[in-house]
Design a protein around this motif. Structure first.
Motif, PDB file in Angstrom:
ATOM      1  N   VAL A  62      24.378  17.507 -46.909  1.00 25.64           N
ATOM      2  CA  VAL A  62      24.711  17.897 -48.281  1.00 25.64           C
ATOM      3  C   VAL A  62      25.586  19.134 -48.217  1.00 25.64           C
ATOM      4  O   VAL A  62      25.291  20.076 -47.474  1.00 25.64           O
ATOM      5  CB  VAL A  62      23.446  18.227 -49.116  1.00 25.64           C
ATOM      6  N   TYR A  63      26.652  19.130 -48.986  1.00 28.79           N
ATOM      7  CA  TYR A  63      27.523  20.301 -49.119  1.00 28.79           C
ATOM      8  C   TYR A  63      27.984  20.288 -50.563  1.00 28.79           C
ATOM      9  O   TYR A  63      28.858  19.506 -50.932  1.00 28.79           O
ATOM     10  CB  TYR A  63      28.705  20.205 -48.154  1.00 28.79           C
ATOM     11  N   ALA A  64      27.348  21.088 -51.400  1.00 31.58           N
ATOM     12  CA  ALA A  64      27.596  21.021 -52.838  1.00 31.58           C
ATOM     13  C   ALA A  64      27.965  22.392 -53.391  1.00 31.58           C
ATOM     14  O   ALA A  64      27.309  23.392 -53.088  1.00 31.58           O
ATOM     15  CB  ALA A  64      26.356  20.499 -53.554  1.00 31.58           C
ATOM     16  N   ASN A  65      29.006  22.417 -54.203  1.00 35.19           N
ATOM     17  CA  ASN A  65      29.471  23.621 -54.887  1.00 35.19           C
ATOM     18  C   ASN A  65      29.037  23.508 -56.345  1.00 35.19           C
ATOM     19  O   ASN A  65      29.344  22.509 -57.000  1.00 35.19           O
ATOM     20  CB  ASN A  65      30.993  23.708 -54.767  1.00 35.19           C
ATOM     21  N   HIS A  66      28.340  24.519 -56.839  1.00 40.70           N
ATOM     22  CA  HIS A  66      27.837  24.492 -58.214  1.00 40.70           C
ATOM     23  C   HIS A  66      28.383  25.665 -59.014  1.00 40.70           C
ATOM     24  O   HIS A  66      28.562  26.758 -58.477  1.00 40.70           O
ATOM     25  CB  HIS A  66      26.300  24.623 -58.243  1.00 40.70           C
ATOM     26  N   THR A  67      28.593  25.451 -60.312  1.00 41.72           N
ATOM     27  CA  THR A  67      28.838  26.561 -61.220  1.00 41.72           C
ATOM     28  C   THR A  67      27.484  27.033 -61.748  1.00 41.72           C
ATOM     29  O   THR A  67      26.478  26.330 -61.634  1.00 41.72           O
ATOM     30  CB  THR A  67      29.734  26.137 -62.404  1.00 41.72           C
ATOM     31  N   VAL A  68      27.482  28.222 -62.342  1.00 39.20           N
ATOM     32  CA  VAL A  68      26.257  28.795 -62.896  1.00 39.20           C
ATOM     33  C   VAL A  68      26.461  28.971 -64.397  1.00 39.20           C
ATOM     34  O   VAL A  68      27.444  29.582 -64.831  1.00 39.20           O
ATOM     35  CB  VAL A  68      25.931  30.152 -62.228  1.00 39.20           C
ATOM     36  N   ALA A  69      25.546  28.424 -65.178  1.00 39.37           N
ATOM     37  CA  ALA A  69      25.648  28.506 -66.637  1.00 39.37           C
ATOM     38  C   ALA A  69      25.766  29.963 -67.078  1.00 39.37           C
ATOM     39  O   ALA A  69      24.966  30.812 -66.665  1.00 39.37           O
ATOM     40  CB  ALA A  69      24.433  27.853 -67.283  1.00 39.37           C
ATOM     41  N   GLY A  70      26.769  30.237 -67.886  1.00 39.98           N
ATOM     42  CA  GLY A  70      26.951  31.572 -68.449  1.00 39.98           C
ATOM     43  C   GLY A  70      27.566  32.588 -67.502  1.00 39.98           C
ATOM     44  O   GLY A  70      27.723  33.751 -67.858  1.00 39.98           O
ATOM     45  N   GLU A  71      27.928  32.163 -66.278  1.00 40.60           N
ATOM     46  CA  GLU A  71      28.542  33.067 -65.308  1.00 40.60           C
ATOM     47  C   GLU A  71      29.768  32.375 -64.703  1.00 40.60           C
ATOM     48  O   GLU A  71      29.707  31.826 -63.604  1.00 40.60           O
ATOM     49  CB  GLU A  71      27.543  33.437 -64.196  1.00 40.60           C
ATOM     50  N   PRO A  72      30.889  32.395 -65.424  1.00 38.75           N
ATOM     51  CA  PRO A  72      32.056  31.617 -64.998  1.00 38.75           C
ATOM     52  C   PRO A  72      32.682  32.046 -63.680  1.00 38.75           C
ATOM     53  O   PRO A  72      33.423  31.270 -63.082  1.00 38.75           O
ATOM     54  CB  PRO A  72      33.044  31.793 -66.160  1.00 38.75           C
ATOM     55  N   ALA A  73      32.388  33.229 -63.191  1.00 35.63           N
ATOM     56  CA  ALA A  73      32.962  33.687 -61.921  1.00 35.63           C
ATOM     57  C   ALA A  73      32.016  33.473 -60.742  1.00 35.63           C
ATOM     58  O   ALA A  73      32.324  33.873 -59.632  1.00 35.63           O
ATOM     59  CB  ALA A  73      33.342  35.165 -62.026  1.00 35.63           C
ATOM     60  N   VAL A  74      30.876  32.829 -60.984  1.00 39.55           N
ATOM     61  CA  VAL A  74      29.883  32.643 -59.927  1.00 39.55           C
ATOM     62  C   VAL A  74      29.848  31.186 -59.481  1.00 39.55           C
ATOM     63  O   VAL A  74      29.913  30.265 -60.297  1.00 39.55           O
ATOM     64  CB  VAL A  74      28.477  33.095 -60.400  1.00 39.55           C
ATOM     65  N   ARG A  75      29.739  31.003 -58.174  1.00 37.59           N
ATOM     66  CA  ARG A  75      29.546  29.690 -57.580  1.00 37.59           C
ATOM     67  C   ARG A  75      28.354  29.774 -56.641  1.00 37.59           C
ATOM     68  O   ARG A  75      28.133  30.803 -55.988  1.00 37.59           O
ATOM     69  CB  ARG A  75      30.770  29.235 -56.778  1.00 37.59           C
ATOM     70  N   VAL A  76      27.608  28.681 -56.557  1.00 40.12           N
ATOM     71  CA  VAL A  76      26.486  28.604 -55.631  1.00 40.12           C
ATOM     72  C   VAL A  76      26.675  27.353 -54.790  1.00 40.12           C
ATOM     73  O   VAL A  76      26.823  26.255 -55.322  1.00 40.12           O
ATOM     74  CB  VAL A  76      25.130  28.557 -56.373  1.00 40.12           C
ATOM     75  N   PHE A  77      26.696  27.545 -53.482  1.00 41.51           N
ATOM     76  CA  PHE A  77      26.764  26.427 -52.547  1.00 41.51           C
ATOM     77  C   PHE A  77      25.354  26.111 -52.077  1.00 41.51           C
ATOM     78  O   PHE A  77      24.567  27.019 -51.800  1.00 41.51           O
ATOM     79  CB  PHE A  77      27.558  26.797 -51.289  1.00 41.51           C
ATOM     80  N   TYR A  78      25.057  24.823 -51.974  1.00 43.44           N
ATOM     81  CA  TYR A  78      23.858  24.374 -51.289  1.00 43.44           C
ATOM     82  C   TYR A  78      24.345  23.519 -50.143  1.00 43.44           C
ATOM     83  O   TYR A  78      25.119  22.573 -50.341  1.00 43.44           O
ATOM     84  CB  TYR A  78      22.932  23.564 -52.205  1.00 43.44           C
ATOM     85  N   GLU A  79      23.934  23.876 -48.937  1.00 46.01           N
ATOM     86  CA  GLU A  79      24.352  23.158 -47.744  1.00 46.01           C
ATOM     87  C   GLU A  79      23.110  22.736 -46.968  1.00 46.01           C
ATOM     88  O   GLU A  79      22.201  23.540 -46.769  1.00 46.01           O
ATOM     89  CB  GLU A  79      25.216  24.048 -46.847  1.00 46.01           C
ATOM     90  N   LEU A  80      23.078  21.489 -46.528  1.00 45.61           N
ATOM     91  CA  LEU A  80      21.974  20.993 -45.719  1.00 45.61           C
ATOM     92  C   LEU A  80      22.551  20.268 -44.520  1.00 45.61           C
ATOM     93  O   LEU A  80      23.405  19.383 -44.661  1.00 45.61           O
ATOM     94  CB  LEU A  80      21.072  20.048 -46.514  1.00 45.61           C
ATOM     95  N   TYR A  81      22.066  20.649 -43.359  1.00 47.81           N
ATOM     96  CA  TYR A  81      22.517  20.085 -42.095  1.00 47.81           C
ATOM     97  C   TYR A  81      21.354  19.384 -41.419  1.00 47.81           C
ATOM     98  O   TYR A  81      20.200  19.759 -41.605  1.00 47.81           O
ATOM     99  CB  TYR A  81      23.076  21.195 -41.187  1.00 47.81           C
TER     100      TYR A  81
END
Length: 142
Positions: free
Chosen positions: A75-94
Motif C-alpha cells: 500500500v502506498y497512499a497519499n491522503h489529504t486532511v479535511a480542513g488542512e489544505p496544505a497537509v498530506r498524509v502518506f500511509y505506506e505498507l511493505y
C-alpha cells in the motif's frame, strides 16, 4: 464519503496484491524469518496549498514507478486532511523491512526524496510494525 472510497480502493489493491504476489508473501526460507508487515505514516506540511498540489504531482510520478517496479510495496497512499489544505498524509505498507529498504533504493523514490523539500515546511515520520491486521495480505503470518 470520499474517505470510504479511498479505503475501498486500498482494500481492493491489497486483495489484488495478495493474489498476484502470493509467493512473495511467504517467509524467506534461507533466513527462517516470518514475513511481517512494515509500515509508516508520514505527515507532510507544505508551504501552502499551491505547494501541496505540486507535491501531489511529484508523489504521483513516484507512484507510477512504485506500481510498476515494487511488488513488496503493498500500500502506498497519499491522503489529504479535511480542513488542512496544505497537509498530506502518506500511509505506506511493505511486505517486510527488506521490501521497504528496496523501495528506498529505487530511482523514482530517490528523486521524490531529493525534490520534495522545495514544497515542504515540515514532515514527521512514524514507523509501524504490524501486530494484527485485515486486508494487508499478511494475516496469520505471525
Amino acid at each position: 464519503m470520499k474517505l470510504v472510497a479511498v479505503f475501498l480502493r486500498v482494500k481492493k489493491f491489497c486483495e489484488s496484491q495478495r493474489i498476484s504476489d502470493r509467493a512473495t508473501l511467504e517467509p524467506k526460507a534461507d533466513r527462517g524469518a516470518v514475513a511481517m508487515g512494515f509500515g509508516l505514516v508520514v505527515r507532510f506540511t507544505a508551504h501552502d496549498e499551491e505547494a501541496a498540489n505540486a507535491f501531489d504531482a511529484l508523489a504521483a510520478e513516484a507512484l507510477r514507478g512504485i506500481h510498476e517496479l515494487e511488488p513488496g510495496t503493498l500500500v502506498y497512499a497519499n491522503h489529504t486532511v479535511a480542513g488542512e489544505p496544505a497537509v498530506r498524509v502518506f500511509y505506506e505498507l511493505y511486505r517486510d523491512r527488506d521490501a521497504f529498504e528496496a523501495h528506498e533504493q529505487q530511482p523514482h523514490v530517490k528523486r521524490f526524496l531529493a525534490e520534495r523539500g522545495q514544497f515542504l515546511r515540515s514532515f514527521e515520520v512514524t514507523f509501524l510494525n504490524e501486530v494484527a491486521s485485515k486486508g494487508t495480505g499478511l494475516e496469520g503470518s505471525r
